[in-house]
Design an enzyme around this catalytic site. Structure first.
Site, short mmCIF file in Angstrom:
data_model
loop_
_atom_site.label_atom_id
_atom_site.label_comp_id
_atom_site.label_asym_id
_atom_site.label_seq_id
_atom_site.Cartn_x
_atom_site.Cartn_y
_atom_site.Cartn_z
CD GLU A 1 -3.10 -7.51 2.78
OE1 GLU A 1 -2.54 -6.16 2.49
OE2 GLU A 1 -3.92 -7.63 3.51
CB ALA B 1 -0.95 0.04 1.20
CD GLU C 1 0.86 -5.64 5.82
OE1 GLU C 1 1.54 -6.42 5.97
OE2 GLU C 1 0.07 -5.55 4.63
N GLY D 1 0.20 -5.01 1.00
CA GLY D 1 -0.88 -5.16 -0.06
C GLY D 1 -0.63 -5.78 -1.56
#
Ligand code: DAK
Length: 266
Positions: free
Chosen positions: A120, A72, A140, A117
């Site tokens: 993911e 992210a 994270e 991300g």
């Protein structure tokens, strides 16, 4: 819907060849980090892909050779508060579920870093092919967060709870061979070019089968993750639906008549 011209996006490149759409996340100067714009473009692109009759399978990859997606966008993350954080997480989860629930097979070609991300996003695809320089990881916790785009749910299903917890709690990076050995990636190739070729060959083989059967197979396997319905119940229902299709009649007749099937997708 039949294809006339492919839509254009600020952060994605779409190309199709022989019914396979390659969707490239295109922010190479930021290692393809997922900002709000990328998520928005992915949602629009997959809405288009899911409806386009001429597209029957998808390859998702990152621009360049260094990164699939380096997570992210940390600049955007740093500005989140509890309310916007929850909203962003729900928004991303919706987009990633749309990819997971796509009726067309989606292969991630994971070229280089797939962190946070990025891992993911790869996990939401149906199949993952890692290049030799691929690096997966859910770091994270190093930012004081937890995975927010489905990683805590999808990773344990692939690698088991113990391995998933070890990866999430340590935040450590996992290279291509370990990713394959653990079940996180399906296979690995050498270069990005090799991996794209492998993905095309794999999808080409799948596309010889009836599209309705592929769609129901994805739905049935996904149902095993769904706590609400019994996966076996869903499988039986979908199996029954397939028995009423032209593709089922064609597939079985072709076998009995010793010829190749010609599926119409009905
Ligand atoms: N975000 C923003 N920019 C990034 C980025 C990222 N994730 N990763 C790299 N970049 C940018 C760098 O800032 C740099 O930009 P400039 O300085 O040139 O403008 C450019 O990309 C090149 O990166 P580096 O210079 O750092 O390249 P290196 O080869 O030296 O290092 C690296 C590569 C991948 C090891 C390094 O860039 C790195 O550590 N990147 C960050 C990896 C990371 O921690 N990613 C975030 C994981 S956490 C949630 C929703 C989602 C999430 C969590 C919660 N909710 C809403 C609750 C997900 C979180 C994550 O993804």
């Amino acid at each position: 819907m039949t294809i006339s011209a492919l839509p254009e996006f600020e952060t994605l490149l779409l190309e199709t060849d022989q019914h396979i759409c390659t969707c490239t996340i295109n922010r190479p100067d930021k290692l393809n980090a997922l900002n709000g714009r990328v998520l928005e473009d992915l949602e629009k692109a997959f809405t288009y892909i899911n409806e386009a009759d001429d597209i029957r399978a998808v390859i998702l990859t990152g621009a360049g050779t260094k990164a699939f997606v380096a997570g992210a966008d940390i600049k955007e993350l740093s500005a989140l508060n509890p309310e916007t954080g929850k909203k962003l997480s729900a928004n991303g989860q919706r987009v990633f579920s749309m990819i997971e629930d796509s009726s067309k097979p989606v292969v991630a070609v994971v070229n280089g870093y797939a962190l946070g991300g990025g891992t993911e996003l790869a996990l939401s695809c149906h199949i993952r092919i890692a290049t030799e320089n691929a690096v997966f990881g859910l770091p994270e916790v190093s930012l004081g967060l937890i995975p927010g785009y489905g990683g805590t749910q999808r990773l344990p299903r692939l690698v088991g709870k113990g391995k998933a917890l070890e990866m999430i709690l340590s935040g450590r990076m996992v290279k291509a061979r370990e990713a394959v050995d653990s079940g996180m990636a399906n296979t690995f190739s050498g270069s990005k070019e090799d991996a794209l070729k492998q993905a095309r060959e794999m999808l080409g083989g799948m596309l010889k089968h009836g599209p309705v059967a592929l769609q129901k197979a994805i739905q049935a396997v996904n149902a095993s993750d769904d706590g609400k319905t019994s996966g076996l119940e869903a499988e039986a229902g979908l199996f029954g639906e397939l028995c009423g299709t032209g593709d089922f009649k064609e597939g079985t007749s072709a076998f009995l008549e010793k010829r190749k099937p010609s599926f119409s997708g009905n």
